[in-house]
Structure formats: structure tokens, C-alpha cells
Design a protein around this motif. Structure first.
Motif, short mmCIF file in Angstrom:
data_model
loop_
_atom_site.label_atom_id
_atom_site.label_comp_id
_atom_site.label_asym_id
_atom_site.label_seq_id
_atom_site.Cartn_x
_atom_site.Cartn_y
_atom_site.Cartn_z
N ASP A 3 9.00 -12.45 7.42
CA ASP A 3 9.00 -12.63 6.00
C ASP A 3 8.91 -11.62 5.06
O ASP A 3 8.10 -11.75 4.22
CB ASP A 3 8.12 -14.02 5.75
N TYR A 4 9.50 -10.53 5.21
CA TYR A 4 9.23 -9.36 4.10
C TYR A 4 10.65 -9.12 3.64
O TYR A 4 11.89 -8.87 4.25
CB TYR A 4 8.71 -8.21 5.14
N ALA A 5 10.44 -8.71 2.31
CA ALA A 5 11.62 -7.84 1.67
C ALA A 5 11.81 -6.56 2.35
O ALA A 5 10.88 -6.05 2.92
CB ALA A 5 11.36 -7.60 0.15
N PRO A 6 12.97 -5.96 2.18
CA PRO A 6 13.26 -4.78 2.81
C PRO A 6 12.00 -3.60 2.44
O PRO A 6 11.63 -2.80 3.20
CB PRO A 6 14.67 -4.12 2.34
N SER A 7 11.75 -3.43 1.20
CA SER A 7 10.81 -2.59 0.86
C SER A 7 9.35 -2.94 1.45
O SER A 7 8.66 -2.01 1.91
CB SER A 7 10.56 -2.85 -0.84
N GLN A 8 9.07 -4.32 1.77
CA GLN A 8 7.83 -4.50 2.50
C GLN A 8 7.94 -4.00 3.78
O GLN A 8 6.90 -3.79 4.39
CB GLN A 8 7.58 -6.10 2.11
N ALA A 9 9.26 -4.22 4.52
CA ALA A 9 9.14 -4.12 5.98
C ALA A 9 9.20 -2.68 6.27
O ALA A 9 8.74 -2.26 7.24
CB ALA A 9 10.72 -4.63 6.34
N VAL A 10 9.65 -1.56 5.27
CA VAL A 10 9.56 -0.23 5.85
C VAL A 10 8.24 0.44 5.04
O VAL A 10 8.19 1.45 5.30
CB VAL A 10 10.86 0.37 5.63
N GLY A 11 7.84 -0.20 3.93
CA GLY A 11 6.87 0.35 2.78
C GLY A 11 5.70 0.84 3.53
O GLY A 11 4.87 1.86 2.98
N PHE A 12 5.39 0.38 4.58
CA PHE A 12 4.19 0.84 5.42
C PHE A 12 4.20 2.43 5.43
O PHE A 12 3.00 3.24 5.79
CB PHE A 12 3.79 0.17 6.61
N VAL A 13 5.18 3.06 5.71
CA VAL A 13 5.19 4.39 6.02
C VAL A 13 4.55 5.18 5.03
O VAL A 13 3.80 6.05 4.97
CB VAL A 13 6.73 4.74 6.07
N LEU A 14 5.18 4.68 3.83
CA LEU A 14 4.62 5.32 2.55
C LEU A 14 3.24 5.23 2.16
O LEU A 14 2.57 6.07 1.66
CB LEU A 14 5.50 5.07 1.37
N GLY A 15 2.64 4.25 2.86
CA GLY A 15 1.04 4.10 2.62
C GLY A 15 0.28 5.14 3.32
O GLY A 15 -0.77 5.30 2.93
N LEU A 16 1.12 5.81 4.31
CA LEU A 16 0.23 6.75 4.95
C LEU A 16 -0.11 7.91 3.96
O LEU A 16 -1.28 8.71 4.20
CB LEU A 16 1.22 7.30 6.06
N LYS A 17 0.53 8.11 2.78
CA LYS A 17 0.06 9.19 1.98
C LYS A 17 -1.09 8.80 1.38
O LYS A 17 -1.98 9.82 1.21
CB LYS A 17 1.33 9.14 0.88
N GLN A 18 -1.23 7.52 1.11
CA GLN A 18 -2.35 6.89 0.56
C GLN A 18 -3.54 7.48 1.27
O GLN A 18 -4.64 7.78 0.84
CB GLN A 18 -2.16 5.62 0.01
N VAL A 19 -3.42 7.04 2.48
CA VAL A 19 -4.55 6.86 3.43
C VAL A 19 -4.99 8.21 3.60
O VAL A 19 -6.05 8.65 3.91
CB VAL A 19 -4.00 6.51 4.92
N VAL A 20 -4.18 9.21 4.00
CA VAL A 20 -4.22 10.77 4.18
C VAL A 20 -4.88 11.10 2.89
O VAL A 20 -6.19 11.95 3.25
CB VAL A 20 -2.75 11.44 4.51
#
Lengths: 185, 562
Positions: free
Chosen positions: A85-102
Motif C-alpha cells: 500500500d505505498y504511493a510511488p514516492s513511498q515505495a522508492v523513497g527509502f533510497v533517499l533516506g540513506l543520506k539522512q542515515v549516513v
């Protein structure tokens, strides 16, 4: 000068753990524990696949980014999220989250390097690769969605084909030895 | 310069996707395209005498519920609590230990907590407490109770049509709560409000009035099989003339209508025809009881009974001795678990005895109905089939235990015995995904509609994940099973998750391996019309030497005989 690659390697365990948490947090709170706790690859295919493939993706990001090599890893994560149940941005947005984590993991080092461009430049490079990865994930997401529609269309087509065949209203084209061309003038 | 560097939390800050933390009673389902099944057509519901047939749309706020919907639901619940002791026990006994929580394929695939079997049951249990039990009435949420509202009905529709009644969760429940039966009751109650899905309601109506789920009229049903006979003649080289509605035949054969019409079920159907011809079996098809499946089972126990009765009434009319059944899932659960108390015992029939081996099927003493796989296993055991399993060497097969035949029918060894006798390359999926613990295809109990494909793909994820494992480890390229819904549903599921894996019925592998006396050149193609030696070449295998083409030509030969 601090080497970003070595820093990321040294902190990879923390980074991966936080990145995993970030992805898993996109699921409802009651389910997060299950996705994190259950280690069995068959009882928990979602958590297990995400865990395994993001590690492979991260290793790839450390050394560069080869689209062909990284795509199967991203595919396995995105293929799952493309039917949830994800919008497209939610389905792939996890990739960008890596920047925050790093950035969070390297907070001290970045603070110490304030003013000196070396580490920041390397980080900018790394983040560009993350951006590229997000685009790769988007391509894969679209291919998965496309596949769903194709399968849906195929189901309907094959049903109609069977109806037409059964109704005996299809005219089979006989195989021809030579193409039936008009005579040359 | 450094001050311009964004803080971690400033990066991609628009992408926080954490769902809000709410009590489950406060969340509402979102009816998104691809995630739910279309409502039943008015004519189909009316055809079965269903209540409150109307046009309505799940995505709209107003579901046009009947004026006294609340009273209907409460009375319906009360009535079922009284009539079904198991339902009453299931409402009271759960201690919410959580053993079932992560056992549902829909939960595993979606991460939606309301797909945890415990919570799915709680959707109805909370109403039971809030409306019927004193503590729940007074204390409400504190005692796990809530009031019946329209939102609750919508939630029921969303989640009880997102349970395939596969019963995997019940295997793990220390109290033996069968969540499938809770779903069955919940669907019965939704039916009282005219809330049914089309993929169930329309096949049920067609089956009741015409004879099968697809609504194939008697002559069309017959012509469909004749079409398959044409394919058999072309691809296998044998001529078969089965009988229809023949009184006095020894055996009535009944299979799901999907086998007669849809890919890849038709290849299974052709295989039955070939096997019975090989044996010279005295059997007949019925164009009236032309459906083994029973979607009534997904509607109400009364409807299930009506549809099940048809097979037995037809066996009486034709005067057969016993019934042989094809590869179907829920048909066997209905026969095995419910038929005897609904329509049994079938005293007008004899205890099934194989005319080929003389084996008496004591296990079917009351229902008088034998599964084609059990029948085949007995033939193999008694050496009645000439099988060359190397003919299936281009397949590396894994076995999908269908929920209904494994958990609902205890059919674990028989299909494996047959499989081992017809293929050389067979690899099991991991233990926790097979036999009693098998994962559902994600499309059972009437959910294999076209419009909810995404829902089916996520429900089928755990199954596909295990198939992917054996595909990568052993090169599995064929997923065999004995269920018509599986054959229809696993094909697209594989196309999405593991495209290199194809799907077939067990009987198809039997027919492939069967050495038919006087085989002709046509045998070089399989039932799907593929050149077997081409498939073998792709798999790096030596070609098979098939009989040479008859010089006079097939047609000339036939004329000569006349």
C-alpha cells in the motif's frame, strides 16, 4: 585527509541497522517488531529480503554504482513495495533516506571536518550516487507496475482467445513456404 | 561553508513515511483499486434469492445498506452463535497469545496488522463483546469491545475478503481456533446485507442454474471437451470418444470447470481424458454436474449444500456406482469435511472400487468419491501404468501443497508418490512452507478475480518466495499442484515474482510420462503443442526417438481402415 569510504565501511553496521529501521518504519507499528525480529527467510520474506538486499546495495554504493550490478538487489526490494500500500514516492523513497542515515552516523566526523572540503566533497559524491540509485529504483518500480498491468491484460487476452478459438471464428493463417508477394512489374 | 551543509533531518524531509500510531479500532481501510474485489451483480444475487441486491460501490461513502442493517447483523450474529457451537467457542476462547499473528500469508505480504489472524477475528469478536457481553457493553474499549457502526461493516468487507480461508493460522493455534470458520461466518453475515463479491456471487449463480461456475451450457460444455479431444488428436495422436450423461456408466467423473476452459487447466483435463482412455475406464461426464468446485462454500453453508447436492443428485440420476473427482482444492474440503453431514451418506452409491486394480477405497465409504490422484497412486502401486519418467526430464519440479487438499483433506503423501513416479527431478520447498504449513496461493476462497491482482500478488508473496528459493538453488522450472484455482492463480503469480517457473497440474506430468501402446509421431509434441525434443535441447538433454511419421499419412490410414 579522512577517507569517506573507509569511514562508511567502519560504520557500516550502524548505518545498515538505521537504514533498515527507516525502511521498516514505513510499516504499521504493530508489524515493525515482526519484520525486525523474525529472522527466518521464509516466515518473514519481506524483512529478510530488505535486510539482505540493502546490504548488497550499500556495498555497491561504497565502490561506485554499476546499474547492471545493483539492479537485481534493488529489484527484490522494490518488487515487494510495488504491490504494497505505498504511493510511488513511498515505495522508492527509502533510497533517499540513506543520506539522512549516513549524515547522522558521520555527524562527529563532519563537524570535525568543518571548513575542510575533502570529506564534504566525498560525501557530495556519495550522495549523488544515492540520487542515481533512487532513479534506478524508480525505473524498477515503473517496470514492476508495468508488469502488473501486462499480466492483467494478458489474463483478459488469453480468456478472449480461448472464447474465440472455441467459437471457431479464428481463421488460422497457414504457414507459407514463400511470402505471397505481388509480381514485380 | 559548513553551516550550509544540511542537517541529517533536513535531508529528504518530505519523505517521512511513518504511518501514524493509532489504536487499531481507529484505523479505517482504504479501498484502493487493485486491493479489493468488485461487488456482486444484481442479477447474480437475485438469482440465488440473496437479500438486498443493489448497485453499490465500495469506494463511495454510502453503501446503501438496508434501513435495519444493524438489527440484521446483530440477529445474524446471535443466530449463528446459537447454531454453531464452534463459533461461540472461537469468540470466547482466544487468549491473544499471538501464535497465529505472523502465520497469515496476507499479513506476511502486507504488514497490515489487521491481516494477523488474531486481529482479523478480533474485528468481529470486538462487536460480539461490545454488543452482547456485559463487560464489553459497559467498559467498551477497555474490555476489548466496540459498537457496531457502518465503518465496522466496511472493515469486515475489506478484511474478510482478504482471507483465503486457507487455515494455516489454525495449525499454530494452541486452542485450535479455525479463523477460516470465523471468516466463513463473517461472510455469511455480510451476505445478509447483500454484500458479496462478484467473483463469488456470479459463479455461484451460474453453477446453480447452469451447472458450472463459468456458466457453460450443457452443449457448450460438451463442445469444449470435444475441442480438447481435437488437441489431443493433434498433439498426442490418439482419438478419444468419451460419453456424456450416459446412464449406467460405472463411474461419474466430476472436475472443476476451470479444467475444461482455462490455461493451464485444460492440459490437466486432457490428461484425465488420456489416462481414462488408456485404462478403458467405464465412466461418463455430466453436463449438469459439470462443476467440481463449490463457490457456495465461500457464501454460506446453505449455498454450499445446494451446490454439493447437484453432484450426488446427478450420480443418482445416471445410476453410476461411484464418483471420481478431478484436481480441485475446495471441492475436496467440502467433500471431506462437510458433505457427509450436509448431504450424506450417499447410500445410492457403492463404496468405490477401482475396476482396474480391485482396490476398495474404504476412506470414501460414506462420500463415495475418490480423488483422481489417489486413484492414480493406486494404479501406479499396482503396476498398471507404463511410465517413462525420463520424458519429464526437461522439467525440474517442485510441489505446491494446495491448502484445501493438504490441511483440509490430509492429502500429503499420495501426490508426492505419484510425482516421484513420473518425474526424475523433484525438489521440495523448505519445510516451513509445505505440507500442513503450506503457504496459500493468495487467491483462494473466491479471491482469484482480475481486479484485485495486486492484493493477490502480495498474498502470494510467501509462496513465491519459497518457489524462488528452489528455483535459484535447484533450477526448478515447474510448479506442480492439484488445484484448479492454484493453476489459474499461480501462473500470474509466477510471472510477477519468478518468471522462469511455469505451472502445471499433476495429471499433466502423468500423461507426459505415460507410454501409450501404438504411439504415433504426434507424441513428439506435448499437450501444450510444444516439441518435446526442443524443450530437451534447451535443457541440454539427449533427444527422444519418437515414432516416424506414417508414410501413408494419418488420414489415409484412417480411410483405409474404414
Amino acid at each position: 585527509m579522512a577517507n569517506l569510504q573507509e569511514l562508511l565501511k567502519a560504520k557500516s553496521e550502524t548505518i545498515l541497522e538505521h537504514w533498515f529501521d527507516l525502511i521498516i518504519a514505513t510499516y504499521p507499528a504493530e508489524s515493525v517488531q515482526y519484520f525486525k525480529r523474525t529472522k527466518d527467510a521464509f516466515q518473514n520474506p519481506v524483512g529478510h529480503t530488505i535486510h539482505r538486499e540493502m546490504k548488497a546495495v550499500f556495498d555497491e554504493l561504497l565502490t561506485g554504482l554499476d546499474r547492471e550490478r545493483v539492479s537485481p538487489f534493488v529489484d527484490r526490494i522494490v518488487r515487494i513495495r510495488a504491490v504494497q500500500d505505498y504511493a510511488p514516492s513511498q515505495a522508492v523513497g527509502f533510497v533517499l533516506g540513506l543520506k539522512q542515515v549516513v549524515r547522522k552516523a558521520l555527524a562527529k566526523e563532519l563537524e570535525a571536518a568543518a571548513g575542510a572540503r575533502g570529506l564534504l566533497d566525498q560525501l557530495t559524491d556519495f550522495e549523488s550516487r544515492v540520487d542515481e540509485l533512487a532513479l534506478i529504483a524508480f525505473d524498477i518500480y515503473m517496470a514492476c507496475r508495468q508488469k502488473i498491468y501486462e499480466i492483467q491484460a494478458q489474463e483478459v487476452k488469453s480468456m478472449y482467445y480461448n472464447v474465440l478459438r472455441r467459437a471457431d471464428i479464428l481463421c488460422p493463417i497457414p504457414e507459407q513456404e514463400e511470402p505471397d508477394m505481388p509480381p514485380e512489374k | 561553508m559548513a553551516t550550509q551543509t544540511p542537517k541529517p533531518q533536513e535531508i529528504a524531509k518530505g519523505l517521512s513515511h511513518q504511518p501514524p500510531s493509532e489504536n487499531w479500532m481507529d484505523t479505517k481501510p482504504e479501498f484502493r483499486s487493485g486491493m479489493y474485489c468488485h461487488p456482486v451483480k444484481v442479477a447474480s444475487l437475485e438469482g440465488m434469492g440473496g437479500a438486498f441486491a443493489r448497485e453499490w460501490n465500495p469506494t463511495e461513502a454510502d453503501w446503501k445498506l438496508p434501513a435495519d442493517w444493524k438489527g440484521i447483523v446483530k440477529d445474524g450474529l446471535k443466530d449463528r452463535l446459537r447454531r454453531f457451537r464452534s463459533f461461540q467457542v472461537f469468540m470466547d476462547i482466544c487468549v491473544r497469545c499471538g501464535a497465529c499473528a505472523d502465520k497469515c500469508h496476507f499479513f506476511i505480504g502486507t504488514g497490515d496488522p489487521k491481516n494477523m489472524p488474531v486481529l482479523r477475528a478480533e474485528l468481529i469478536r470486538s462487536i460480539y463483546r461490545g454488543e452482547f457481553r456485559t463487560a464489553g457493553k459497559i467498559l467498551g474499549k477497555l474490555a476489548g469491545g466496540r459498537k457496531l457502526t457502518e465503518e465496522v461493516i466496511k472493515e469486515w468487507f475489506y478484511y474478510f475478503f482478504q482471507c483465503t480461508e486457507c487455515r494455516r493460522c489454525s495449525v499454530f493455534c494452541p486452542y485450535g481456533i479455525d479463523t477460516a470458520e470465523i471468516t466463513i461466518i463473517a461472510r455469511e453475515i455480510l451476505n445478509l446485507l447483500g454484500l458479496q463479491i462478484d467473483w463469488i456471487g456470479t459463479p455461484v449463480n451460474a453453477c446453480y442454474h447452469v451447472g458450472n461456475h463459468l456458466g457453460l451450457k450443457p452443449h457448450t460444455f460438451k463442445e469444449n471437451i470435444e475441442y480438447l479431444l481435437g488437441d489431443i488428436e493433434e498433439n498426442v495422436g490418439i482419438t478419444i470418444e468419451p460419453s456424456f450423461n450416459r446412464k449406467g456408466a460405472e463411474i461419474l467423473f466430476v472436475t472443476p470447470s476451470g479444467d475444461v476452459f482455462a490455461d493451464p487447466g485444460i492440459f490437466t483435463c486432457m490428461s484425465y481424458l488420456i489416462l481414462f482412455e488408456y485404462l478403458g475406464l467405464d465412466y461418463t461426464w455430466s453436463t449438469y454436474a459439470s462443476e467440481g468446485g463449490n463457490f457456495g462454500f465461500f457464501t454460506s453453508n446453505e449455498t454450499m449444500k445446494r451446490l454439493n447436492y447437484k453432484m450426488y443428485a446427478e450420480s443418482k440420476r445416471l445410476g453410476v456406482k461411484w464418483i471420481l473427482g478431478g484436481e480441485c482444492g475446495h471441492m475436496w474440503r467440502v467433500v471431506h469435511q462437510y458433505m457427509d453431514t450436509m448431504n450424506g451418506p450417499a447410500d445410492h452409491l457403492e463404496v468405490p472400487r477401482s475396476p482396474i486394480t480391485g482396490t476398495v477405497f474404504e476412506n470414501a465409504k460414506s462420500t463415495k468419491m475418490v480423488h483422481v490422484t489417489e486413484f492414480t497412486a493406486d494404479l501406479i502401486k499396482n503396476g498398471k501404468l507404463n511410465l517413462d519418467k525420463s520424458r519429464n526430464d526437461h522439467y525440474t519440479v517442485t510441489w505446491h501443497d494446495s491448502c484445501n487438499t493438504s490441511r483440509g483433506f490430509g492429502f500429503l503423501e499420495e501426490p508426492r508418490y505419484v510425482l516421484r513416479n513420473v518425474v526424475n527431478n523433484f525438489y521440495e520447498m523448505p519445510d516451513q512452507t509445505i505440507r500442513e504449513q503450506t503457504f496459500c496461493c493468495g487467491s483462494g476462497s473466491g479471491l482469484n478475480a482480475g481486479e484485485n491482482l495486486e492484493q493477490r500478488f502480495r498474498g502470494g508473496l510467501p509462496r513465491a518466495n519459497a518457489v524462488q528459493f528452489v528455483h535459484e538453488k535447484h533450477g526448478v522450472n515447474m510448479l506442480a499442484n492439484i488445484c484448479a484455482i492454484d493453476r489459474a492463480a499461480l501462473k500470474p503469480l509466477m510471472d510477477y515474482w519468478v518468471p522462469a517457473v511455469n505451472v502445471c497440474g499433476l495429471s499433466e506430468l502423468v500423461a507426459n510420462a505415460l507410454v501409450i501402446p501404438g504411439e504415433k509421431a504426434a507424441r513428439s509434441t506435448n499437450l501444450r503443442g510444444e516439441e518435446i525434443n526442443d524443450l530437451r535441447e534447451e535443457a541440454g538433454l539427449e533427444p527422444i526417438e519418437w515414432p516416424e511419421e506414417d508414410e501413408e499419412g494419418g488420414e489415409a490410414g484412417e480411410e483405409g481402415e474404414e
